[in-house]
Design a protein around this motif. Sequence first.
Motif, PDB file in Angstrom:
ATOM      1  N   ASN A  35       0.836  -1.202   0.000  1.00  0.00           N
ATOM      2  CA  ASN A  35       0.000   0.000   0.000  1.00  0.00           C
ATOM      3  C   ASN A  35       0.868   1.248   0.000  1.00  0.00           C
ATOM      4  O   ASN A  35       1.975   1.241   0.542  1.00  0.00           O
ATOM      5  N   GLU A  36       0.324   2.312  -0.572  1.00  0.00           N
ATOM      6  CA  GLU A  36       1.035   3.577  -0.585  1.00  0.00           C
ATOM      7  C   GLU A  36       1.323   4.004   0.861  1.00  0.00           C
ATOM      8  O   GLU A  36       0.452   3.850   1.728  1.00  0.00           O
ATOM      9  N   ALA A  37       2.524   4.492   1.134  1.00  0.00           N
ATOM     10  CA  ALA A  37       2.884   4.854   2.506  1.00  0.00           C
ATOM     11  C   ALA A  37       4.017   5.874   2.491  1.00  0.00           C
ATOM     12  O   ALA A  37       4.872   5.844   1.608  1.00  0.00           O
ATOM     13  N   HIS A  38       3.989   6.787   3.486  1.00  0.00           N
ATOM     14  CA  HIS A  38       5.071   7.773   3.563  1.00  0.00           C
ATOM     15  C   HIS A  38       6.336   7.148   4.117  1.00  0.00           C
ATOM     16  O   HIS A  38       7.443   7.469   3.706  1.00  0.00           O
ATOM     17  N   ILE A  39       6.156   6.265   5.092  1.00  0.00           N
ATOM     18  CA  ILE A  39       7.327   5.571   5.607  1.00  0.00           C
ATOM     19  C   ILE A  39       7.102   4.068   5.492  1.00  0.00           C
ATOM     20  O   ILE A  39       5.977   3.587   5.592  1.00  0.00           O
ATOM     21  N   SER A  40       8.192   3.350   5.256  1.00  0.00           N
ATOM     22  CA  SER A  40       8.100   1.898   5.077  1.00  0.00           C
ATOM     23  C   SER A  40       8.714   1.235   6.293  1.00  0.00           C
ATOM     24  O   SER A  40       9.924   1.288   6.487  1.00  0.00           O
ATOM     25  N   VAL A  41       7.866   0.624   7.124  1.00  0.00           N
ATOM     26  CA  VAL A  41       8.346   0.072   8.386  1.00  0.00           C
ATOM     27  C   VAL A  41       7.897  -1.365   8.637  1.00  0.00           C
ATOM     28  O   VAL A  41       8.418  -2.025   9.536  1.00  0.00           O
ATOM     29  N   ALA A  42       6.936  -1.853   7.867  1.00  0.00           N
ATOM     30  CA  ALA A  42       6.353  -3.159   8.179  1.00  0.00           C
ATOM     31  C   ALA A  42       7.244  -4.330   7.777  1.00  0.00           C
ATOM     32  O   ALA A  42       7.117  -5.427   8.295  1.00  0.00           O
ATOM     33  N   GLY A  43       8.159  -4.074   6.850  1.00  0.00           N
ATOM     34  CA  GLY A  43       9.008  -5.159   6.378  1.00  0.00           C
ATOM     35  C   GLY A  43      10.464  -4.959   6.764  1.00  0.00           C
ATOM     36  O   GLY A  43      10.849  -3.890   7.258  1.00  0.00           O
ATOM     37  N   ALA A  44      11.274  -5.984   6.537  1.00  0.00           N
ATOM     38  CA  ALA A  44      12.715  -5.863   6.759  1.00  0.00           C
ATOM     39  C   ALA A  44      13.278  -4.855   5.746  1.00  0.00           C
ATOM     40  O   ALA A  44      12.680  -4.629   4.695  1.00  0.00           O
ATOM     41  N   SER A  45      14.429  -4.273   6.075  1.00  0.00           N
ATOM     42  CA  SER A  45      14.950  -3.199   5.222  1.00  0.00           C
ATOM     43  C   SER A  45      15.241  -3.680   3.798  1.00  0.00           C
ATOM     44  O   SER A  45      15.175  -2.897   2.851  1.00  0.00           O
ATOM     45  N   THR A  46      15.544  -4.969   3.645  1.00  0.00           N
ATOM     46  CA  THR A  46      15.864  -5.459   2.296  1.00  0.00           C
ATOM     47  C   THR A  46      14.606  -5.818   1.503  1.00  0.00           C
ATOM     48  O   THR A  46      14.712  -6.277   0.367  1.00  0.00           O
ATOM     49  N   ALA A  47      13.441  -5.617   2.093  1.00  0.00           N
ATOM     50  CA  ALA A  47      12.201  -5.996   1.408  1.00  0.00           C
ATOM     51  C   ALA A  47      11.595  -4.843   0.610  1.00  0.00           C
ATOM     52  O   ALA A  47      10.425  -4.891   0.242  1.00  0.00           O
ATOM     53  N   TYR A  48      12.407  -3.798   0.393  1.00  0.00           N
ATOM     54  CA  TYR A  48      11.941  -2.664  -0.404  1.00  0.00           C
ATOM     55  C   TYR A  48      12.942  -2.406  -1.517  1.00  0.00           C
ATOM     56  O   TYR A  48      14.146  -2.562  -1.325  1.00  0.00           O
ATOM     57  N   PHE A  49      12.433  -2.004  -2.667  1.00  0.00           N
ATOM     58  CA  PHE A  49      13.345  -1.569  -3.712  1.00  0.00           C
ATOM     59  C   PHE A  49      13.986  -0.261  -3.245  1.00  0.00           C
ATOM     60  O   PHE A  49      13.343   0.531  -2.562  1.00  0.00           O
ATOM     61  N   PRO A  50      15.258  -0.050  -3.595  1.00  0.00           N
ATOM     62  CA  PRO A  50      15.986   1.121  -3.090  1.00  0.00           C
ATOM     63  C   PRO A  50      15.301   2.433  -3.464  1.00  0.00           C
ATOM     64  O   PRO A  50      14.503   2.475  -4.405  1.00  0.00           O
TER      65      PRO A  50
END
Length: 213
Positions: free
Chosen positions: A155-170
């Motif tokens: 989902n669209e979000a201002h901060i990404s906190v629900a996943g591990a740091s490597t679970a987001y594209f840079p």
Amino acid sequence: MALRTTQTWLCWLAVLLFSGEEALSQKCQSDLLRNLTANLQKAVDCGLEPPADWEDKSTALLLMNMRNLTETLHKHQLAACQGAEPSQCHEAEVPRNGGLACATVAQKRYCKPLCNNGYDFSFLRRSRLFDECSEQTGFRWNSQYVGGNTLAVCNEAHISVAGASTAYFPKGQDCLKTKSNSLMRESILETFATDLKNQGVVGELQHRCLVCG
Ligand SMILES: *[C@@H]1O[C@H](CO)[C@@H](O)[C@H](O)[C@H]1NC(C)=O
Ligand SMILES: *[C@@H]1O[C@H](CO)[C@@H](O)[C@H](O)[C@H]1NC(C)=O
């Protein structure tokens, strides 16, 4: 020049009339795609804007055809993960606004959902880097979503906190951008390999793939 033009038209005609049927038309199709790719890149790079005398109708036609082609290419892109072992596993759904990195190790299928920059997982999954489908899981995905093949929702979000740091594209990247660059794609798959190793999944990684939702 005239000959070249004629050849191009013959190629287009062949594509229109026999698409997919003959080897020649296959070569035509890849030539066509290569030319289209180069021309699109040019159009995007020069910030193409339709000139004042460009018809509205032509814009609509172009949009319609681009929509058709976008859907076709998207399906082709998704096929990168098809046909992996174990074959009893259904294919995991690829999250919209994100992607899936997958690999098979010792007859177990692992997929790691990633969210695009600017998106976040709808469920907390900081310690859950990937999901598994294997004989041990009854050939079902051990997903947080009951019953189906959905592993994650971005989902669209201002901060990404629900996943591990490597679970987001840079930052500044998304799945397609990453996939369009061999080095970046490889880096995402390497990180996934490290995730697996850190969780005790060792062995040769087979049928590695990255697909974008
Ligand atoms: C692609 O572009 C090349 C070089 O401009 C041209 O010779 C060829 O006919 C084109 N092919 C198609 C299928 O448009
Ligand atoms: C794209 O156009 C082709 C040919 O008109 C058609 O067969 C196909 O179903 C269309 N695809 C989509 C995704 O609309």
